[in-house]
Scaffold this motif. Structure first.
Motif, PDB file in Angstrom:
ATOM      1  N   ARG A 107      16.147  32.373 -38.184  1.00  0.00           N
ATOM      2  CA  ARG A 107      17.566  32.703 -38.277  1.00  0.00           C
ATOM      3  C   ARG A 107      18.352  31.398 -38.415  1.00  0.00           C
ATOM      4  NH1 ARG A 107      20.651  36.887 -34.215  1.00  0.00           N
ATOM      5  NH2 ARG A 107      22.787  36.580 -34.995  1.00  0.00           N
ATOM      6  N   TYR A 108      19.048  31.239 -39.540  1.00  0.00           N
ATOM      7  CA  TYR A 108      19.794  30.009 -39.808  1.00  0.00           C
ATOM      8  C   TYR A 108      21.249  30.147 -39.359  1.00  0.00           C
ATOM      9  CZ  TYR A 108      15.701  28.941 -42.637  1.00  0.00           C
ATOM     10  OH  TYR A 108      14.421  28.711 -43.048  1.00  0.00           O
ATOM     11  N   ASP A 109      21.940  28.995 -39.318  1.00  0.00           N
ATOM     12  CA  ASP A 109      23.329  28.953 -38.844  1.00  0.00           C
ATOM     13  C   ASP A 109      23.442  29.650 -37.494  1.00  0.00           C
ATOM     14  OD1 ASP A 109      24.538  27.559 -41.042  1.00  0.00           O
ATOM     15  OD2 ASP A 109      24.318  29.390 -42.229  1.00  0.00           O
ATOM     16  N   ALA A 110      22.505  29.339 -36.607  1.00  0.00           N
ATOM     17  CA  ALA A 110      22.443  29.992 -35.297  1.00  0.00           C
ATOM     18  C   ALA A 110      22.337  28.958 -34.176  1.00  0.00           C
ATOM     19  CB  ALA A 110      21.259  30.959 -35.250  1.00  0.00           C
ATOM     20  N   PRO A 111      23.378  28.130 -33.998  1.00  0.00           N
ATOM     21  CA  PRO A 111      23.322  27.132 -32.922  1.00  0.00           C
ATOM     22  C   PRO A 111      23.338  27.778 -31.544  1.00  0.00           C
ATOM     23  CG  PRO A 111      25.493  27.166 -33.942  1.00  0.00           C
ATOM     24  CD  PRO A 111      24.622  28.032 -34.782  1.00  0.00           C
ATOM     25  N   VAL A 112      22.443  27.341 -30.684  1.00  0.00           N
ATOM     26  CA  VAL A 112      22.351  27.854 -29.316  1.00  0.00           C
ATOM     27  C   VAL A 112      23.312  27.068 -28.435  1.00  0.00           C
ATOM     28  CG1 VAL A 112      20.836  28.154 -27.317  1.00  0.00           C
ATOM     29  CG2 VAL A 112      19.959  28.560 -29.632  1.00  0.00           C
ATOM     30  N   VAL A 113      24.121  27.777 -27.650  1.00  0.00           N
ATOM     31  CA  VAL A 113      25.065  27.103 -26.750  1.00  0.00           C
ATOM     32  C   VAL A 113      24.667  27.254 -25.293  1.00  0.00           C
ATOM     33  CG1 VAL A 113      26.986  27.274 -28.363  1.00  0.00           C
ATOM     34  CG2 VAL A 113      26.611  29.120 -26.717  1.00  0.00           C
ATOM     35  N   ALA A 114      23.823  28.244 -24.953  1.00  0.00           N
ATOM     36  CA  ALA A 114      23.422  28.417 -23.559  1.00  0.00           C
ATOM     37  C   ALA A 114      22.119  29.194 -23.464  1.00  0.00           C
ATOM     38  CB  ALA A 114      24.512  29.152 -22.777  1.00  0.00           C
ATOM     39  N   VAL A 115      21.295  28.797 -22.478  1.00  0.00           N
ATOM     40  CA  VAL A 115      20.068  29.513 -22.149  1.00  0.00           C
ATOM     41  C   VAL A 115      20.051  29.718 -20.641  1.00  0.00           C
ATOM     42  CG1 VAL A 115      17.552  29.511 -22.215  1.00  0.00           C
ATOM     43  CG2 VAL A 115      18.831  28.411 -24.056  1.00  0.00           C
ATOM     44  N   THR A 116      19.844  30.947 -20.207  1.00  0.00           N
ATOM     45  CA  THR A 116      19.790  31.252 -18.787  1.00  0.00           C
ATOM     46  C   THR A 116      18.822  32.416 -18.578  1.00  0.00           C
ATOM     47  OG1 THR A 116      21.134  31.753 -16.836  1.00  0.00           O
ATOM     48  CG2 THR A 116      21.771  32.828 -18.910  1.00  0.00           C
ATOM     49  N   ARG A 117      18.799  33.004 -17.375  1.00  0.00           N
ATOM     50  CA  ARG A 117      18.019  34.203 -17.089  1.00  0.00           C
ATOM     51  C   ARG A 117      18.984  35.382 -16.934  1.00  0.00           C
ATOM     52  NH1 ARG A 117      12.155  34.021 -16.951  1.00  0.00           N
ATOM     53  NH2 ARG A 117      11.543  31.978 -16.184  1.00  0.00           N
ATOM     54  N   VAL A 118      18.596  36.519 -17.434  1.00  0.00           N
ATOM     55  CA  VAL A 118      19.460  37.698 -17.324  1.00  0.00           C
ATOM     56  C   VAL A 118      19.712  38.014 -15.848  1.00  0.00           C
ATOM     57  CG1 VAL A 118      19.664  40.171 -17.755  1.00  0.00           C
ATOM     58  CG2 VAL A 118      18.698  38.678 -19.510  1.00  0.00           C
ATOM     59  N   GLY A 119      20.967  37.953 -15.439  1.00  0.00           N
ATOM     60  CA  GLY A 119      21.343  38.291 -14.073  1.00  0.00           C
ATOM     61  C   GLY A 119      21.106  37.202 -13.057  1.00  0.00           C
ATOM     62  N   PHE A 120      20.711  36.007 -13.509  1.00  0.00           N
ATOM     63  CA  PHE A 120      20.382  34.938 -12.564  1.00  0.00           C
ATOM     64  C   PHE A 120      21.058  33.627 -12.987  1.00  0.00           C
ATOM     65  CE2 PHE A 120      17.067  37.956 -11.896  1.00  0.00           C
ATOM     66  CZ  PHE A 120      16.670  37.828 -10.571  1.00  0.00           C
ATOM     67  N   ASP A 121      21.818  33.039 -12.057  1.00  0.00           N
ATOM     68  CA  ASP A 121      22.234  31.670 -12.266  1.00  0.00           C
ATOM     69  C   ASP A 121      21.148  30.763 -11.684  1.00  0.00           C
ATOM     70  OD1 ASP A 121      22.560  31.666  -9.515  1.00  0.00           O
ATOM     71  OD2 ASP A 121      24.754  31.791  -9.600  1.00  0.00           O
ATOM     72  N   ARG A 122      21.397  29.476 -11.656  1.00  0.00           N
ATOM     73  CA  ARG A 122      20.351  28.548 -11.215  1.00  0.00           C
ATOM     74  C   ARG A 122      20.024  28.691  -9.729  1.00  0.00           C
ATOM     75  NH1 ARG A 122      21.459  22.502 -12.876  1.00  0.00           N
ATOM     76  NH2 ARG A 122      22.815  22.526 -11.031  1.00  0.00           N
ATOM     77  N   ILE A 123      20.957  29.231  -8.951  1.00  0.00           N
ATOM     78  CA  ILE A 123      20.778  29.297  -7.508  1.00  0.00           C
ATOM     79  C   ILE A 123      19.836  30.415  -7.073  1.00  0.00           C
ATOM     80  CG2 ILE A 123      21.983  29.583  -5.304  1.00  0.00           C
ATOM     81  CD1 ILE A 123      22.590  26.978  -6.773  1.00  0.00           C
ATOM     82  N   ARG A 124      19.951  31.587  -7.712  1.00  0.00           N
ATOM     83  CA  ARG A 124      19.208  32.770  -7.260  1.00  0.00           C
ATOM     84  C   ARG A 124      17.715  32.651  -7.553  1.00  0.00           C
ATOM     85  NH1 ARG A 124      21.176  38.146  -9.429  1.00  0.00           N
ATOM     86  NH2 ARG A 124      19.740  38.849  -7.790  1.00  0.00           N
ATOM     87  N   THR A 125      16.894  33.067  -6.586  1.00  0.00           N
ATOM     88  CA  THR A 125      15.447  32.889  -6.695  1.00  0.00           C
ATOM     89  C   THR A 125      14.671  34.195  -6.770  1.00  0.00           C
ATOM     90  OG1 THR A 125      15.531  30.772  -5.527  1.00  0.00           O
ATOM     91  CG2 THR A 125      13.413  31.913  -5.562  1.00  0.00           C
ATOM     92  N   THR A 126      14.878  35.103  -5.842  1.00  0.00           N
ATOM     93  CA  THR A 126      14.052  36.302  -5.738  1.00  0.00           C
ATOM     94  C   THR A 126      14.086  37.123  -7.029  1.00  0.00           C
ATOM     95  OG1 THR A 126      14.511  36.408  -3.361  1.00  0.00           O
ATOM     96  CG2 THR A 126      13.621  38.391  -4.415  1.00  0.00           C
ATOM     97  N   GLY A 127      12.915  37.332  -7.612  1.00  0.00           N
ATOM     98  CA  GLY A 127      12.804  38.117  -8.841  1.00  0.00           C
ATOM     99  C   GLY A 127      13.100  37.350 -10.107  1.00  0.00           C
TER     100      GLY A 127
END
Length: 463
Positions: A107-127
């Motif tokens: 897929r072209y012209d598709a710059p990524v601006v963020a990668v995370t986990r669905v429903g999780f910020d960096r702090i949350r651990t369980t699951g």
């Protein structure tokens, strides 16, 4: 991992290493999607397509990519020849995207601006480990991924000119007077440099490539002036190993540059730590270091590159505080200790983060270390994909045989001394026949530090 989440593996970047990862994923039957920020394959390389790599084709083709291409009737180039960046795209990467296994997966012209986990910020651990990755594009589109292979590179993130690691005073305001590394001095950008004064800042191989092209331009156009600005006092690292280099084209680069400086066509200004940048009364650019200054019409920033980890700031990364690579990889690639040929084999274990399923490969994996070579990235991609497919025996069977630079001392990496007591060259040089057309550059390398070489009016880059 793909079976667990139902989402594909997402590869960020359609350059050589990103497409190598895609080829290995295709061979192993793992679903994947490639996201490329530019309008076409290898958009970063497109910007230096005029530069000739110093590594021949034998080092520039990934094994899985070769197999996919051969099944599509591809004709392999002469493995002893030195391709340009344009050759790399036109004769290798573009055909690779047309193979049945990769066609429609990019897929072209598709710059990524963020990668995370669905429903999780960096702090949350369980699951956390069971949640798919969430990838957001610049247009707001969001995709899910079972794993992420980040081959975005570093080309869009050049180091600053300021000699203390932060922008020099006035650097941001004078951006129009500063050019990106590896301008097409003898081609498309000729008018900007012919008959004018150019300052090239940096001690790496991309700097050497530009200096050699400018030296040729100075022979052709009266009034063309070239000044080379470096922080150190000894240029032994830039001049390299000469005939001791196992890549003859790379070894020739430093020798040619040294002769150019000795001839007087390039003015060398050493021990110059840029503190401020300003516009002179005649609109030229002033570089200031203490009581000294260098004035030029254009400044070429050849200080290297650094990774941008901003888009993955919500992932759990274990980054080395110095290089910005993984903590495990840093001591293996530390430029104060290693040249291109002394980096040991490494793969998925050294590239792993506390965030399962996220791997940076290619130039980005090296952080700010400038010794990255394409062959390194290909082996990284192979190892990571094997791990994602569950084949840990293959993932940990890493093989890496890099050509030695011939620069023997660890002190030469960033020191200001020519003392050679601290190291060893490794295996002796092998005879390799190199031929290159007159007139254009020899280079090989993709980001982390573009290396370059010149033979008979040719210059080159890192591979």
């Amino acid at each position: 991992m793909s079976e667990q989440t139902g989402a594909p593996v997402v590869v960020i970047g359609a350059g050589p290493v990103g497409l190598a990862a895609a080829a290995h994923l295709a061979e192993r039957g793992v679903e994947f999607t490639v996201l490329e920020s530019g309008p076409s394959v290898a958009a970063a390389i497109e910007e230096w397509r005029h530069v000739k790599l110093f590594s021949p084709w034998r080092y520039d083709i990934d094994s899985a990519a070769r197999r996919l291409l051969e099944r599509s009737g591809w004709t392999e180039p002469d493995l002893g020849k030195l391709p340009t960046g344009g050759d790399l795209i036109d004769s290798y990467l573009a055909p690779l995207t047309k193979t049945p296994e990769l066609d429609g997966r990019i897929r072209y012209d598709a710059p990524v601006v963020a990668v995370t986990r669905v429903g999780f910020d960096r702090i949350r651990t369980t699951g956390r480990e069971a949640a798919p990755f969430l990838i957001r594009l610049a247009d707001g589109t969001e995709l899910l991924a079972s794993a992420v292979i980040d081959a975005a590179g570093t080309w869009r993130e050049p180091n600053v000119l300021g000699g203390s690691g932060i922008p020099a005073r006035g650097e941001v305001e004078t951006v129009e007077g500063v050019a990106h590394a590896l301008p097409d001095v003898l081609g498309a950008d000729r008018d900007r440099y012919a008959g004018r004064r150019t300052a090239v800042v940096g001690a790496g191989h991309s700097a050497a490539t530009t200096l050699l092209d400018l030296g040729q331009l100075a022979k052709e156009v009266p009034g063309t002036e070239v000044v080379w600005v470096v922080r150190g006092t000894d240029q032994a690292r830039t001049y390299g190993g000469g005939e001791a280099d196992e890549l003859p084209a790379r070894g020739a680069l430093g020798s040619r540059l040294k002769k150019l400086v000795q001839s007087g066509r390039v003015e060398l200004v050493s021990s110059f730590r840029i503190e401020a940048i300003a516009r002179a009364a005649d609109s030229r650019v002033r570089l200031v270091s203490g009581e000294r200054e260098v004035v030029a019409d254009t400044v070429v920033n050849s200080t290297g590159f650094r990774p941008d980890h901003g888009m993955v700031s919500e992932l759990r990364l274990d980054l080395d505080p110095i290089l910005g690579s993984t903590r495990a990889l840093a001591p293996l690639i530390d430029p104060n200790k290693h040249s291109c040929g002394t980096v040991p084999p490494h793969g998925v274990d050294e590239l792993a983060h506390p965030e399962p399923g996220y791997y940076a490969v290619g130039a980005k994996s090296y952080g700010r270390a400038p010794t990255f070579l394409l062959a390194t990235g290909y082996e990284q991609a192979r190892s990571v994909v094997a791990a994602l497919a569950g084949d840990w025996e293959a993932a940990r069977d890493v093989q890496l045989d890099l050509p030695e630079t011939g620069v023997c001392s660890s002190n030469l990496a960033y020191g200001d001394t020519a003392d050679t007591a601290g190291g060893c060259c490794g295996p002796g040089p092998q005879a390799v026949e190199v031929s290159a057309p007159a007139g254009r550059g020899l280079a090989t390398g993709i980001s982390g530090g573009l290396l370059t070489v010149v033979e008979d009016k040719s210059s080159g880059c890192c591979g």
